[in-house]
Design an enzyme around this catalytic site. Structure first.
Site, PDB file in Angstrom:
ATOM      1  N   ASP A 134       1.237  -0.793   0.166  1.00 33.96           N
ATOM      2  CA  ASP A 134      -0.233  -0.674  -0.007  1.00 33.96           C
ATOM      3  C   ASP A 134       0.958   0.645  -0.027  1.00 33.96           C
ATOM      4  O   ASP A 134       2.144   0.837   0.477  1.00 33.96           O
ATOM      5  CB  ASP A 134      -1.275   0.337   0.834  1.00 33.96           C
ATOM      6  CG  ASP A 134      -2.045  -0.818   1.190  1.00 33.96           C
ATOM      7  OD1 ASP A 134      -1.948  -2.214   0.086  1.00 33.96           O
ATOM      8  OD2 ASP A 134      -3.047  -1.183   2.144  1.00 33.96           O
ATOM      9  N   HIS A 178       3.545  -2.402   3.504  1.00 28.79           N
ATOM     10  CA  HIS A 178       3.631  -0.976   2.494  1.00 28.79           C
ATOM     11  C   HIS A 178       4.996  -1.363   1.965  1.00 28.79           C
ATOM     12  O   HIS A 178       5.973  -1.552   2.045  1.00 28.79           O
ATOM     13  CB  HIS A 178       3.421  -0.051   3.388  1.00 28.79           C
ATOM     14  CG  HIS A 178       2.034  -0.503   4.335  1.00 28.79           C
ATOM     15  ND1 HIS A 178       2.117  -0.726   5.002  1.00 28.79           N
ATOM     16  CD2 HIS A 178       1.099  -0.011   4.214  1.00 28.79           C
ATOM     17  CE1 HIS A 178       0.890  -0.246   5.300  1.00 28.79           C
ATOM     18  NE2 HIS A 178       0.981   0.484   5.146  1.00 28.79           N
TER      19      HIS A 178
END
EC number: 3.5.1.41
Length: 237
Positions: free
Chosen positions: A47, A196
């Site tokens: 993300d 991430h």
């Protein structure tokens, strides 16, 4: 005459057998999805990017012949259209993570929709398409958020393995905590993994440890769409 009709029916039957069926999306819109449905698959998702570390992550995924899903943000996507193209060219899935990473339940209908359509306006020029899969920031939803996603034809992806890598950005913590969380939740049956690609230690250390474990378990690291049984044509609008 009867011979002619027989030929016509034969031709129609042959055409019915060879004409591809229209696309049927297997994954429902506006429902929170946390698990892969295709056996022996795992979906590594990243993300908040693209970032300066994303090229290194793409190189790593290539070395392991692994595919992943990238849930991207507006400004990051606008600044890195080439990385969006590279993701798709290399078989990865580009998903939506809203434009501003705002908590969607804090917004009204129009605000939620704007977060998605503004991001589409950034991604579409780079890829020629916009994502049909999204992940809500902080994994937060409510019924209004899900209604907007149904109206906009989005599949809503959460996670069943949360590495919490954003809390563990040093050489020891990324392994002792984040990788251990990955192992524990994998053992519990999780298979959609949240990490991430904006964090150095995630890319420099955690990602490869996860890929090594995936291979050791005989799992296939693939995209969210693929692990849910959706072909690539269904990943985008």
């Amino acid at each position: 005459m009867f011979a002619t009709l027989a030929l016509v029916f034969t031709a129609l039957a042959s055409n019915a057998l060879t004409t591809p069926l229209p696309l049927v999306r297997r994954v429902p819109t506006g429902q929170v999805i946390t698990q892969c449905t295709t056996p022996n698959t795992i979906a590594l998702t990243f993300d908040d990017g693209p970032s300066e570390y994303t090229p290194q992550l793409l190189d790593l995924l290539s070395r392991y012949s692994a595919r992943a899903t990238f849930f991207v943000l507006g400004d990051a996507a606008a600044q890195n259209p080439g990385l969006l193209q590279r993701m798709r060219d290399e078989g990865h899935q580009v998903g939506a993570h809203t434009y501003d990473h705002v908590s969607l339940p804090s917004l009204g209908y129009d605000g939620i929709a704007s977060q998605m359509t503004r991001l589409e306006e950034v991604i579409r020029p780079a890829l020629g398409v916009a994502p049909a899969y999204m992940r809500p920031p902080y994994l937060e939803t409510n019924e209004l958020v899900l209604q907007v996603m149904r109206d906009l034809d989005y599949r809503v992806i959460s996670a069943s393995v949360d590495t919490k890598d954003y809390e563990n950005q040093d050489a020891d913590a990324i392994i002792n905590t984040s990788f251990q969380l990955f192992l524990d939740q994998l053992d519990a049956g999780g298979n959609i993994v949240l990490a991430h690609d904006i964090h150095y230690w995630t890319v420099a250390s955690l990602a490869e440890r996860m890929l090594q474990e995936v291979n050791a378990r005989g799992l296939i690291a693939t995209t969210v769409g693929d692990c849910l049984g959706d072909g690539e044509i269904a990943w985008y609008h």
